[in-house]
Scaffold this motif. Structure first.
Motif, short mmCIF file in Angstrom:
data_model
loop_
_atom_site.label_atom_id
_atom_site.label_comp_id
_atom_site.label_asym_id
_atom_site.label_seq_id
_atom_site.Cartn_x
_atom_site.Cartn_y
_atom_site.Cartn_z
N THR A 193 -6.00 -42.81 18.43
CA THR A 193 -4.85 -43.33 17.69
C THR A 193 -3.56 -42.60 18.04
OG1 THR A 193 -6.30 -43.96 15.85
CG2 THR A 193 -3.94 -43.85 15.40
N LEU A 194 -3.64 -41.28 18.22
CA LEU A 194 -2.41 -40.51 18.45
C LEU A 194 -1.64 -40.99 19.68
CD1 LEU A 194 -0.80 -38.24 17.18
CD2 LEU A 194 -2.03 -36.61 18.63
N PRO A 195 -2.29 -41.19 20.84
CA PRO A 195 -1.53 -41.71 21.97
C PRO A 195 -0.95 -43.10 21.69
CG PRO A 195 -3.64 -40.83 22.70
CD PRO A 195 -3.69 -40.90 21.22
N MET A 196 -1.71 -43.91 20.93
CA MET A 196 -1.22 -45.25 20.61
C MET A 196 -0.02 -45.20 19.68
SD MET A 196 -4.45 -47.82 20.33
CE MET A 196 -5.54 -48.08 21.75
N ILE A 197 0.03 -44.19 18.82
CA ILE A 197 1.20 -44.07 17.94
C ILE A 197 2.46 -43.94 18.78
CG2 ILE A 197 2.38 -42.51 16.33
CD1 ILE A 197 -0.28 -42.00 14.99
N PHE A 198 2.40 -43.09 19.81
CA PHE A 198 3.56 -42.92 20.67
C PHE A 198 3.86 -44.22 21.42
CE2 PHE A 198 2.05 -38.50 20.24
CZ PHE A 198 3.23 -37.92 19.75
N GLY A 199 2.79 -44.88 21.89
CA GLY A 199 3.00 -46.12 22.62
C GLY A 199 3.57 -47.22 21.76
N VAL A 200 2.97 -47.42 20.57
CA VAL A 200 3.45 -48.48 19.66
C VAL A 200 4.84 -48.13 19.13
CG1 VAL A 200 3.00 -49.70 17.51
CG2 VAL A 200 1.11 -49.14 19.04
N ALA A 201 5.07 -46.85 18.83
CA ALA A 201 6.41 -46.44 18.37
C ALA A 201 7.46 -46.75 19.43
CB ALA A 201 6.41 -44.95 18.03
N ALA A 202 7.10 -46.50 20.66
CA ALA A 202 8.04 -46.79 21.75
C ALA A 202 8.35 -48.28 21.80
CB ALA A 202 7.46 -46.31 23.08
#
Length: 449
Positions: free
Chosen positions: A20-29
């Motif tokens: 989830t953590l990498p996806m948070i950065f991806g989705v936030a971007a």
């Protein structure tokens, strides 16, 4: 237990954080692109901001269809890997890329033809239609690029490559950060294209992201070789992907369709209400990024463990995910409730728009926890090939709760009724989704499948 399914081993909480953590950065971007679009378009004027408010639910609906395709590819690959069938997973990956591109071509052509009737149905005024067309025509032609990029992300997600999917998302976002001010308002002596510039930036960003995704897939377990499409068993592959992608696409699209109807209802309250609702919606989309990221990561974790006949691990993943949705949703609600007016100043200096922005957040934020439970439960249901349940509960949330509530009380309470409709729908939808997914995961794959 398959040695190729890495999410069937180790700590569930560790996998949830790691995926989830990498996806948070991806989705936030990705969500930051919507904020930046709104910021620079807001500088063009309140009318342009209102036009984008009509556009926003439609682009989200189309992106949601793409997410459905991505979820379908993710699901069939994750379950095949969990069962140890790498050859089948490779066939699904290769077919998924072709399938997503073809879907984008069809959707783009349909959208291009139906643009004016669609936005007239949403009650967009004659003054806003030209601005809407400036954005939507190039966007429609770029839909194949959007869908292909999402399909490639599905190939990566099904393998548990969350970090690589975040790199793809960051690439798209950085391209938009750079291009938005140049193409919308102009820079370095270039006048800019206005509202259309946001669409051009989006299409270019997705094209660059495709190149990065293809490069990252080369280093993954499952690679894309389009020359082997004849070996993909197209009938079986399309049936497997569509069994999840069809319901998942409509399930994801139902929420923005509901928002489109709410926007049409708000049109009777004036352009300020539409503009405030649209701008606050962009901020809200950014605020729920961790919930969206979790809904994306839960599929690979639940899918691989379900395929490996480890429902106990799937249940633990859902339990910790649900707890996070409640805690994060309530904490975020408190922050935005207290700071809504401050955020509104970033988008506009129009007092009427600022007031609507603040009122929408003051009411709607208390449903974030329920929204999180709904989308995470949908992610888990899609992963275990129960996308029909996800579709049903999403449809009930919008068509049985949100729209009737907003329609019936709008005359008495104005825009507040429409904002409250979203709140009630999120709370009811989240409670129902949590109940359904827990019953299914408790039954286990033998009884369910």
């Amino acid at each position: 237990m398959s040695e190729t399914a890495k999410l069937t081993r180790g700590s569930i909480r560790g996998h949830l954080v790691g995926q989830t953590l990498p996806m948070i950065f991806g989705v936030a971007a990705i969500m930051s692109v919507g904020l930046i679009d709104a910021y620079f378009i807001g500088k063009l004027g309140a009318r342009e901001l209102a036009a984008v408010s009509f556009i926003f639910p439609i682009t989200i609906a189309l992106s949601s269809l793409g997410v459905g395709v991505m979820v379908g590819i993710n699901s069939v690959i994750a379950r095949a890997l969990g069962e140890g069938d790498v050859a089948r997973a490779k066939r699904r990956a290769n077919f998924g890329a072709i399938f997503s591109l073809a879907t984008g071509i069809v959707l783009g052509l349909v959208l291009y033809v139906l643009l004016d009737p669609l936005f007239r149905l949403m009650q967009a005024s004659d003054a806003l239609l030209p601005l809407i067309g400036d954005y939507m025509r190039p966007y429609a032609l770029g839909l194949p690029v959007l869908l292909l990029q999402m399909g490639l992300n599905g190939v990566l997600r099904g393998q548990g490559e969350a970090r690589k999917t975040s790199y793809v998302s960051l690439t798209y976002s950085v391209a938009n950060w750079i291009l938005d001010p140049i193409l919308i308002t102009g820079a370095f002596g270039f006048e800019g294209f206005g509202v259309a510039g946001a669409a051009y930036a989006t299409i270019i960003g997705f094209f660059i992201a495709i190149l990065v995704a293809l490069w990252l897939i080369k280093g993954a377990q499952l690679q894309i070789h389009l020359g082997t499409i004849r070996e993909c068993d197209m009938r079986a592959s399309s049936k497997a992907i569509l069994s999840v992608a069809g319901p998942a696409a409509f399930s994801n699209a139902i929420n923005p369709v509901g928002l489109s109807v709410l926007t049409a209802l708000l049109a009777s309250q004036g352009e300020a209400a539409v503009a405030g609702f649209g701008a606050a919606g962009r901020l809200q989309s950014f605020a729920v990024v961790p919930l969206l990221a979790l809904s994306g990561s839960i599929g690979a974790i639940v899918g691989q463990n379900w395929g490996a006949n480890r429902p106990d691990r799937a249940r633990r993943a859902m339990w910790w995910s649900g707890l996070f949705c409640v805690v994060y949703g309530l904490a975020t609600a408190i922050v935005l409730f207290l700071t809504g007016n401050w955020f509104a100043d970033f988008f506009t200096d129009n007092p009427a728009v600022i007031e609507e922005f603040d009122r929408y957040l003051a009411i709607s934020v208390w449903g974030y926890a329920g929204f999180g439970l709904l989308i995470v439960a949908n992610g888990a249901l899609n992963a275990v090939d129960k996308a029909g349940f996800a579709l049903a509960q999403s449809a009930a949330r919008v068509f049985l709760v949100m729209l009737p509530f907003g329609w019936l009380l709008r005359a008495s309470y104005g825009s507040d009724a429409i904002y409250a409709a979203e709140l009630i729908a999120n709370l009811a939808g989240g409670a129902l989704a949590a109940f359904i997914v827990w019953r299914i995961l408790r039954a286990g794959p033998e009884k369910v499948g």
